[in-house]
Each structure stands twice: as C-alpha cells, then as structure tokens.
Design a protein around this motif. Structure first.
Motif, short mmCIF file in Angstrom:
data_model
loop_
_atom_site.label_atom_id
_atom_site.label_comp_id
_atom_site.label_asym_id
_atom_site.label_seq_id
_atom_site.Cartn_x
_atom_site.Cartn_y
_atom_site.Cartn_z
N THR A 27 0.69 -1.21 -0.22
CA THR A 27 -0.03 -0.06 0.13
C THR A 27 0.95 1.18 0.07
OG1 THR A 27 0.07 0.09 2.38
CG2 THR A 27 -1.71 -1.07 1.19
N ASP A 84 -5.24 8.34 5.22
CA ASP A 84 -4.17 8.45 4.11
C ASP A 84 -3.32 9.67 4.33
OD1 ASP A 84 -6.15 10.19 3.53
OD2 ASP A 84 -5.85 9.99 1.43
N ARG A 87 -10.77 6.65 -1.20
CA ARG A 87 -10.04 5.16 -0.95
C ARG A 87 -10.61 4.70 0.14
NH1 ARG A 87 -3.83 6.03 -0.17
NH2 ARG A 87 -3.75 3.93 0.04
N GLU A 88 -10.95 3.29 -0.23
CA GLU A 88 -11.53 2.38 0.74
C GLU A 88 -10.52 1.50 1.18
OE1 GLU A 88 -14.56 -0.26 -0.29
OE2 GLU A 88 -15.87 1.30 -1.18
N LEU A 89 -9.85 2.30 2.55
CA LEU A 89 -8.60 1.76 2.90
C LEU A 89 -8.67 0.61 3.84
CD1 LEU A 89 -7.43 5.45 4.74
CD2 LEU A 89 -6.89 4.32 2.43
N GLU A 93 -8.24 -2.11 1.01
CA GLU A 93 -6.90 -2.29 0.59
C GLU A 93 -6.04 -3.08 1.73
OE1 GLU A 93 -4.67 1.29 -0.14
OE2 GLU A 93 -6.33 2.20 -1.29
N GLY A 122 -4.50 -0.82 -4.20
CA GLY A 122 -5.20 0.51 -3.88
C GLY A 122 -5.20 1.48 -5.16
#
Length: 375
Positions: A279, A300, A326-328, A331, A375
């Motif tokens: 990532t 992020d 972003r769908e952390l 990831e 990601g």
C-alpha cells in the motif's frame, strides 16, 4: 550472546570496545519507538550495580529523549537516541560483511559504539561517521577520543551521505528509513553493500542488505525484523483525525460495512510490514477502549480518506466505517489476503530494489516476483 549474532570475526572488537564506555550515566533499558518501558531511568551514580548489569544485558538502551530537550531521570515523550541491542548491532555488522581495507560510512553516530567497533575492525582512517544531532555528535566524539578511536566524525545530514570521502565499500545506517537516499547509493561503489533498517508507511520494519549495481541501482534481501528510531529527515507528522472528520462527530459521513478480518490478524509487526509493502500513503492508529476493545483508525497521508474498525474480543465480524475516495480497509484486507495466499512468508523472503531513478520495488524471493500493489 547466545543468539549467534556475535560471530568469531567480531569477537575481538566486542572484547576491545567496552559498551560501558559508550553510554551515559542515565539509561532507559528496552524502550523502543512505541514501547512503554520504565518510567525512571537507571542512574549509574545511585545504582551502579543495576547500571552495569543492564549495560551488559542484551537490550537496547535509550540515551536521549525529545531531541535533547528532555532532562532528568524520568522518561520523556519520544526516544530519539539509543545504544542499540547488542544482538541487533552484531547481526547488522555481520550483514555488512566488512573486510580488511573496506572504507565504511556510518549514518547515525548515536552514542559512538558502532563507530568504535568499526574502527577497531578496519582502522580509524577507514571509517566515516555522521550525526545530525550536535549534542549526540559531541558526546560521541568525546567517548571515541577517550577510548582511543579517531574516525572521521561529521556533524551533518546523514541522508546526504558524505561525498568528500566517497566512494564507500560499506554503508551502515542506524536509523529507520522510509526511502533509501539516492545520495547514499551514489556514494557507494558498485559491488558495495548498504545495510539499513527499512520501515513502511503503514508500519513494520526490517533490516535490508542492498548491493549496489553497475547501473546505479541497489538490490537485496531483508535479513530480519528490526525496530529503530526514524531518521530525522524522514519523520512523519500526522494530521489529527478531527480534520478527516471535517469537524463533525464520528462517524461523520462514514459508510458502514462489516469485515470478517480481525484487526488483530493485521496488527503484528510482520503483517503490518507486508501490508505496507503493498500500500501507499496509509497509516494506522489503535485507539484503546475498555475491556480489551479498541478502534483501529486508518488514514491516508493526502487527508482525503479514513476508516475505523471496531475490535471486540471474541467477535467474528467487526464494524467498519469508511469515508473518501479510497476504501482503506479494503486495501488492507486485499494485502493481507495476498500474504495469506503466499503461505504467510517471513521477513527474510522479501527483498527490495531501488532503481537509479529512485523508484523502490519490493519483491518476494527474487526481483522477478514483485510484491503486488493494492489501492
């Protein structure tokens, strides 16, 4: 040391260079970057027996807090200098493969112990050591002089190396890096070796052993886990979670989902390291709650996205809230699933290549098998 880190070729240096000569009167044993550790240090003047026993144990010794602004025997906020654990010191020196006549650059003089060991091994004229902190540099210089060692000692930015003595055959970096400085690689001759702790943005850290190539790249394997203080020029300064929430109370505009991957399964040093290799620009923070519960926050570095995962002991599903482009957590779960599919390899199966343009590529087993990015 029973670990085998102290090999026969380094035994004479270990016997000649007394560790006690390179630590101050007050030390805090076993305090890492994120450890609790003792509140009060051990003071040689009031507890000489405990001090000597600690100095000759296989543990790291914090010697400075808060970049030198802290005084007294009680711990400060952030440890910023240490005399490293002997097992780690000699395992890194073994990885460095120092041979007679090698020109060695050490980045991070610290207390001076490593510089003395290297000087004992290859001679003072072959050792250059550089330290950013003027106070640490001065005290290390005094200790080296008192012990009879006179390497070239520089006060400066170690991330820029020291071109006046280049090229080097070996480079030892004693602070954790997120990026291998291009100047260091350029100042190392082809075939030369760089040994350094390498940390991902997400967390986890290991020592990498890079060999510099004719084309100006550097590549090599990780040789074991580590936990060093960050090089000052590469420290991270985080934005508070309140900024991510836009001033609104949690969960603000967070979208709710659930996950079957426990935050605990992704919390150890090794999975954090593997997640970090895959990532970019994401970091975690666990917020402790009562009864063994906690909320794992992900953010992020661009301050566009966040996620929170609520850990409850014994649960099989965990509540997730996430916001931003972003769908952390997705990831993280993808990176963890890849690691699981590979048989959960240990640190030593991973490696790193730094190209001449500065691009860094992680790999598994060989450079022909790059670690996938998510990601």
């Amino acid at each position: 040391m029973d670990s085998g880190a102290l090999t026969s070729d380094w035994l004479p240096a270990y016997q000649a260079v007394l560790r006690e000569s390179f630590v101050p009167d007050v030390i805090w044993p076993g305090v890492g970057p994120a450890d609790g550790g003792p509140v009060a240090g051990i003071d040689r003047r009031t507890d000489p027996e405990g001090w000597f026993r600690t100095v000759y144990s296989d543990t790291s010794l914090t010697t400075q807090w808060d970049d030198g602004t802290h005084t007294g025997t009680y711990r400060g906020n952030i440890p910023t200098c240490s005399n490293s654990q002997p097992t780690m010191v000699f395992s890194m020196l073994a990885a460095l493969d120092v041979q007679p006549g090698c020109k060695v650059l050490e980045v991070g003089t610290g207390t001076g112990w490593n510089a003395a060991l290297l000087s004992e091994r290859v001679g003072c004229d072959h050792v250059t050591t550089i330290e950013f902190d003027p106070e640490n540099a001065a005290t290390a210089r005094a200790r080296l002089d008192a012990a009879g060692y006179h390497p070239v000692a520089i006060v400066g930015d170690g991330s820029q190396g020291w071109p006046g003595r280049a090229p080097y055959d070996r480079v030892l970096i004693t602070a954790s890096l997120r990026e291998i400085p291009a100047d260091i690689i350029r100042q190392t001759r082809p075939g030369g070796i760089i040994v350094s702790p390498y940390a991902t943005e997400y967390g986890g850290e290991a020592v990498v052993r890079l060999t510099v190539q004719e084309d100006g790249s550097a590549s090599g394997p990780f040789v074991g886990s580590s936990a060093f203080m960050r090089l000052r020029q590469q420290r991270a300064y985080r934005t508070h979670v309140k900024t991510y929430l836009g001033g609104k109370p949690w969960p603000a505009d967070g979208r709710r989902t659930t996950t079957s991957l426990s935050p605990e399964d992704a919390a150890d040093w090794l999975p954090m390291f593997v997640i970090g290799l895959q990532t970019q620009g994401m970091f975690p923070y666990p917020e402790k709650l009562e009864g063994g519960r906690y909320t794992l926050w992900l953010r992020d570095t661009q301050v566009t996205s966040w996620a929170s995962i609520d850990f409850v002991p014994g649960a099989e599903e965990f509540e997730v809230h996430h916001s931003g482009p972003r769908e952390l957590w997705s990831e993280v779960t993808a990176a963890h699933a890849w690691w699981d599919d590979q048989g959960r390899p240990e640190f030593e199966r991973f490696g790193l290549t730094v190209r001449p343009d500065g691009t860094t590529l992680a790999w598994l087993d060989s450079p022909e098998h790059p670690v996938p990015a998510v990601g």
